[in-house]
Design a protein around this motif. Structure first.
Motif, PDB file in Angstrom:
ATOM      1  N   LYS A  24       0.831  -1.206   0.000  1.00  0.00           N
ATOM      2  CA  LYS A  24       0.000   0.000   0.000  1.00  0.00           C
ATOM      3  C   LYS A  24       0.872   1.265   0.000  1.00  0.00           C
ATOM      4  N   ARG A  25       1.869   1.280   0.889  1.00  0.00           N
ATOM      5  CA  ARG A  25       2.759   2.448   0.957  1.00  0.00           C
ATOM      6  C   ARG A  25       3.611   2.580  -0.298  1.00  0.00           C
ATOM      7  N   SER A  26       4.020   1.461  -0.862  1.00  0.00           N
ATOM      8  CA  SER A  26       4.808   1.483  -2.086  1.00  0.00           C
ATOM      9  C   SER A  26       4.033   2.110  -3.229  1.00  0.00           C
ATOM     10  N   ARG A  27       2.778   1.691  -3.372  1.00  0.00           N
ATOM     11  CA  ARG A  27       1.950   2.197  -4.467  1.00  0.00           C
ATOM     12  C   ARG A  27       1.611   3.668  -4.287  1.00  0.00           C
ATOM     13  N   SER A  28       1.294   4.063  -3.061  1.00  0.00           N
ATOM     14  CA  SER A  28       0.907   5.462  -2.837  1.00  0.00           C
ATOM     15  C   SER A  28       2.121   6.380  -2.800  1.00  0.00           C
ATOM     16  N   GLY A  29       3.289   5.842  -2.409  1.00  0.00           N
ATOM     17  CA  GLY A  29       4.483   6.665  -2.282  1.00  0.00           C
ATOM     18  C   GLY A  29       5.423   6.601  -3.458  1.00  0.00           C
ATOM     19  N   GLY A  30       5.110   5.755  -4.434  1.00  0.00           N
ATOM     20  CA  GLY A  30       5.963   5.639  -5.607  1.00  0.00           C
ATOM     21  C   GLY A  30       7.371   5.182  -5.286  1.00  0.00           C
ATOM     22  N   TRP A  31       7.495   4.202  -4.410  1.00  0.00           N
ATOM     23  CA  TRP A  31       8.817   3.700  -4.047  1.00  0.00           C
ATOM     24  C   TRP A  31       9.536   3.150  -5.272  1.00  0.00           C
ATOM     25  N   PRO A  32      10.848   3.299  -5.328  1.00  0.00           N
ATOM     26  CA  PRO A  32      11.615   2.733  -6.441  1.00  0.00           C
ATOM     27  C   PRO A  32      11.585   1.204  -6.402  1.00  0.00           C
ATOM     28  N   PRO A  33      11.836   0.550  -7.545  1.00  0.00           N
ATOM     29  CA  PRO A  33      11.836  -0.917  -7.592  1.00  0.00           C
ATOM     30  C   PRO A  33      12.764  -1.513  -6.530  1.00  0.00           C
ATOM     31  N   GLN A  71      10.776  -5.170  -1.375  1.00  0.00           N
ATOM     32  CA  GLN A  71      11.530  -6.372  -1.035  1.00  0.00           C
ATOM     33  C   GLN A  71      12.578  -6.091   0.042  1.00  0.00           C
ATOM     34  N   ASP A  72      13.224  -4.927  -0.047  1.00  0.00           N
ATOM     35  CA  ASP A  72      14.221  -4.562   0.961  1.00  0.00           C
ATOM     36  C   ASP A  72      13.586  -4.451   2.349  1.00  0.00           C
ATOM     37  N   TYR A  73      12.434  -3.786   2.417  1.00  0.00           N
ATOM     38  CA  TYR A  73      11.742  -3.659   3.702  1.00  0.00           C
ATOM     39  C   TYR A  73      11.243  -5.022   4.189  1.00  0.00           C
ATOM     40  N   ALA A  74      10.752  -5.848   3.290  1.00  0.00           N
ATOM     41  CA  ALA A  74      10.287  -7.180   3.677  1.00  0.00           C
ATOM     42  C   ALA A  74      11.437  -8.003   4.248  1.00  0.00           C
ATOM     43  N   ALA A  75      12.588  -7.920   3.629  1.00  0.00           N
ATOM     44  CA  ALA A  75      13.764  -8.641   4.126  1.00  0.00           C
ATOM     45  C   ALA A  75      14.174  -8.135   5.502  1.00  0.00           C
ATOM     46  N   MET A  76      14.082  -6.827   5.704  1.00  0.00           N
ATOM     47  CA  MET A  76      14.428  -6.254   7.002  1.00  0.00           C
ATOM     48  C   MET A  76      13.472  -6.764   8.078  1.00  0.00           C
ATOM     49  N   ILE A  77      12.169  -6.765   7.771  1.00  0.00           N
ATOM     50  CA  ILE A  77      11.181  -7.259   8.733  1.00  0.00           C
ATOM     51  C   ILE A  77      11.436  -8.722   9.055  1.00  0.00           C
TER      52      ILE A  77
END
Length: 111
Positions: A29-38, A42-48
């Motif tokens: 949700k945050r990626s889509r609304s914030g326009g995160w780079p490719p 995945q980086d945040y998921a790996a951190m979690i």
């Protein structure tokens, strides 16, 4: 908003079985609304995933879950975290205002 129940005695997080799905939902949700780079999701998921979070398999019947959520004035997912904290004596780590208020009402520590 995702929360984690934290047991300071053993330095790990405990979360309901829905934790990974909630994390994925929040990140996407945050990626889509914030326009995160490719690759950022995945980086945040790996951190979690690098944190020690044990998933708890608590399951309740739908009617029991709804009744408890109504009584505690919380959303359905929030009830899972609140009940887990109450059952284990752990604290809740969250920024969710509704969950914070519910935790304070029943004496669960929030940080």
């Amino acid at each position: 908003m995702v929360a984690v129940v934290v047991d300071a005695n053993v330095a790990l997080g405990i979360a309901p079985y829905v934790f990974h799905a909630e994390c994925a939902h929040s990140l996407l949700k945050r990626s889509r609304s914030g326009g995160w780079p490719p690759g950022t999701v995945q980086d945040y998921a790996a951190m979690i995933e690098s944190y020690r979070v044990v998933l708890h398999p608590q399951i309740t019947l739908l009617l029991e879950h709804v009744d408890a959520a109504v009584k505690r004035h919380v959303q359905g997912f929030d009830l899972l975290y609140l009940d887990l904290a109450l059952a284990t004596g752990a604290s809740i780590a969250t920024k969710d205002r509704g969950l914070i208020a519910a935790a304070e009402r029943v004496g669960v520590r929030v940080f």
